[in-house]
Write an enzyme that holds these catalytic residues in place. Structure first.
Site, PDB file in Angstrom:
ATOM      1  N   ASN A  58     -11.266  -8.889   3.364  1.00 56.74           N
ATOM      2  CA  ASN A  58     -10.654  -7.720   4.002  1.00 56.74           C
ATOM      3  C   ASN A  58     -11.648  -6.569   4.047  1.00 56.74           C
ATOM      4  OD1 ASN A  58      -9.692  -5.078   2.466  1.00 56.74           O
ATOM      5  ND2 ASN A  58      -9.738  -6.738   0.934  1.00 56.74           N
ATOM      6  N   PHE A 104      -8.734   1.453   2.959  1.00 56.61           N
ATOM      7  CA  PHE A 104      -7.725   2.393   2.447  1.00 56.61           C
ATOM      8  C   PHE A 104      -6.795   2.906   3.557  1.00 56.61           C
ATOM      9  CE2 PHE A 104     -10.284   4.062  -1.503  1.00 56.61           C
ATOM     10  CZ  PHE A 104     -10.163   2.825  -2.088  1.00 56.61           C
ATOM     11  N   ASN A 112     -11.823  -6.054  -8.836  1.00 59.04           N
ATOM     12  CA  ASN A 112     -11.577  -5.865  -7.408  1.00 59.04           C
ATOM     13  C   ASN A 112     -12.237  -7.010  -6.638  1.00 59.04           C
ATOM     14  OD1 ASN A 112     -10.926  -4.546  -4.918  1.00 59.04           O
ATOM     15  ND2 ASN A 112     -11.199  -2.549  -5.892  1.00 59.04           N
ATOM     16  N   ASN A 127      -2.136   3.266  -7.588  1.00 58.44           N
ATOM     17  CA  ASN A 127      -3.561   3.087  -7.365  1.00 58.44           C
ATOM     18  C   ASN A 127      -4.035   4.185  -6.406  1.00 58.44           C
ATOM     19  OD1 ASN A 127      -6.057   2.016  -6.051  1.00 58.44           O
ATOM     20  ND2 ASN A 127      -5.655   0.242  -7.339  1.00 58.44           N
ATOM     21  N   SER A 177     -13.599  -0.352  -4.367  1.00 59.04           N
ATOM     22  CA  SER A 177     -13.414  -0.999  -3.064  1.00 59.04           C
ATOM     23  C   SER A 177     -14.734  -0.960  -2.298  1.00 59.04           C
ATOM     24  CB  SER A 177     -12.343  -0.275  -2.253  1.00 59.04           C
ATOM     25  OG  SER A 177     -12.360  -0.732  -0.907  1.00 59.04           O
ATOM     26  N   ASN A 192     -14.988  -1.156   0.879  1.00 55.43           N
ATOM     27  CA  ASN A 192     -14.683  -0.887   2.292  1.00 55.43           C
ATOM     28  C   ASN A 192     -14.607   0.585   2.667  1.00 55.43           C
ATOM     29  OD1 ASN A 192     -14.433  -3.709   2.808  1.00 55.43           O
ATOM     30  ND2 ASN A 192     -12.436  -3.645   1.799  1.00 55.43           N
ATOM     31  N   THR A 193     -14.849   1.481   1.704  1.00 52.69           N
ATOM     32  CA  THR A 193     -14.998   2.909   1.987  1.00 52.69           C
ATOM     33  C   THR A 193     -16.456   3.261   1.727  1.00 52.69           C
ATOM     34  OG1 THR A 193     -12.708   3.442   1.420  1.00 52.69           O
ATOM     35  CG2 THR A 193     -14.310   5.239   1.302  1.00 52.69           C
ATOM     36  N   LYS A 243       0.805  -1.213   0.000  1.00 58.11           N
ATOM     37  CA  LYS A 243       0.000   0.000   0.000  1.00 58.11           C
ATOM     38  C   LYS A 243       0.845   1.274   0.000  1.00 58.11           C
ATOM     39  CE  LYS A 243      -4.063  -1.787   2.484  1.00 58.11           C
ATOM     40  NZ  LYS A 243      -5.161  -1.278   1.649  1.00 58.11           N
ATOM     41  N   LYS A 255     -10.256   0.545 -12.156  1.00 62.99           N
ATOM     42  CA  LYS A 255     -10.427  -0.760 -11.498  1.00 62.99           C
ATOM     43  C   LYS A 255     -11.893  -0.931 -11.139  1.00 62.99           C
ATOM     44  CE  LYS A 255      -8.295  -3.946  -8.269  1.00 62.99           C
ATOM     45  NZ  LYS A 255      -7.120  -4.194  -7.411  1.00 62.99           N
TER      46      LYS A 255
END
Length: 335
Positions: free
Chosen positions: A112, A116, A242, A139, A175, A177-178, A67, A213
């Site tokens: 996961n 971020f 993703n 990214n 993603s 997760n945000t 990351k 992505k």
């Protein structure tokens, strides 16, 4: 050696803690990788030229593993043809509360909900200045506290700061997760975001490839929208895919954890998305295939479906660095 000795030991510990432990060991003792891990394949026949860049081989490391751009030189030494760092945001953020990373051993998968977590783009830039000729993808995403209507400013900030230090960009709006991030995949906001970045990109002396992505959970109608958006904005290509929110056919105890699922359960769907985009667009743009690659056959299947390059993440964790070599060997055999 990795699967018989190293992995069983590593899998006894918390996945996030062991991730950083492995980083520190490889950083302090680089001879370990050179002594105990398979030697990378160097062969000109593996070289690929995609969106104007020359890749020494088509097997890359997906975003999320390095990351903060702390290990790209060491990871490249394992045989990857390119390394994608990030997801990076304009300012540092902790991500979601721990525990947020879960192995699903019976399914060869990972869930996961990292969110971020990263040290911010400025810190990563300082490390990228020490790049030893590794081909790097950047990214980029938005900070959690940034509302969607202001998200474009976060992407612009990361783009500007990383521009001189990466070879291509990846816009991450997929993603899970945000909060509300995936809403940016809708046609209108996505067209605006990508169009703004591409307009800025074209003002540069040497524009960089910009890729999008996407999530594996998009419908065929949404994928057709993606093709239209790429045509309209003239960005370089797509990374498919993703992580997924699907939980079909899982048997592991951790299957009920929230977050994005990666690994073998994603193999089929990611390949379907690659094939759909390639066929429906008439191979109009390059695709980087990622999702559930745990064997050389998985990688070749994605290349045959229309991918120009592939990336590893969960398969790399489960199968080890040998997988990079096996894929490249299989590609050479198929030539």
């Amino acid at each position: 050696m990795y699967k018989s000795i190293i992995r069983p030991i590593l899998f006894k510990f918390d996945p996030e803690e062991v991730h950083y432990f492995t980083f520190s060991v490889l950083k302090k003792f680089p001879f370990i990788a050179k002594t105990f891990l398979p030697k990378p394949i160097e062969d000109q026949r593996l070289e690929r030229e995609v969106f104007g860049l020359k890749f020494k081989n088509p097997v890359g490391l997906a975003a999320g593993f390095d990351k903060d751009a702390k290990m790209f030189n060491e990871l490249s030494d394992l045989g990857f043809g390119f390394i994608e760092i990030g997801t990076l945001t304009p300012t540092a953020q902790d991500g979601n509360p721990k525990k947020r990373l879960f192995r699903l051993k019976e399914d060869s998968a990972i869930i996961n909900r990292m969110g971020f977590n990263n040290g911010g783009v400025d810190a990563a830039v300082e490390r990228l200045k020490k790049n030893k000729n590794v081909l790097i993808g950047g990214n980029i995403g938005k900070n959690k506290i940034t509302p969607n209507e202001d998200a474009v400013n976060d992407y612009i900030s990361c783009f500007e700061k990383l521009f001189d230090h990466v070879d291509y960009f990846v816009v991450n709006v997929s993603s899970p997760n945000t909060p509300n991030l995936r809403e940016l995949q809708d046609k209108e906001p996505l067209t605006k975001l990508l169009g703004t970045l591409q307009e800025l990109n074209l003002t540069k002396k040497n524009p960089k490839p910009i890729l999008l992505k996407i999530a594996p959970d998009l419908t065929n109608s949404q994928l057709l929208d993606i093709i239209e958006i790429i045509k309209e904005t003239q960005i370089a290509g797509v990374i498919a895919t993703n992580t997924t929110l699907s939980r079909e056919h899982l048997s592991s105890e951790n299957k009920k954890e929230t977050g994005g699922l990666s690994g073998k359960p994603l193999t089929k769907r990611s390949t379907e998305v690659i094939r759909f985009l390639s066929q429906k667009s008439g191979k109009a743009f390059p695709i980087i295939g990622v999702g559930g690659i745990h064997s050389a056959e998985d990688a070749l299947e994605k290349l045959e479906a229309g991918a120009s390059l592939v990336q590893l993440y969960t398969g790399f964790i489960y199968e080890g660095p040998e997988l990079i070599r096996e894929i490249n060997e299989k590609i050479l055999e198929s030539l």
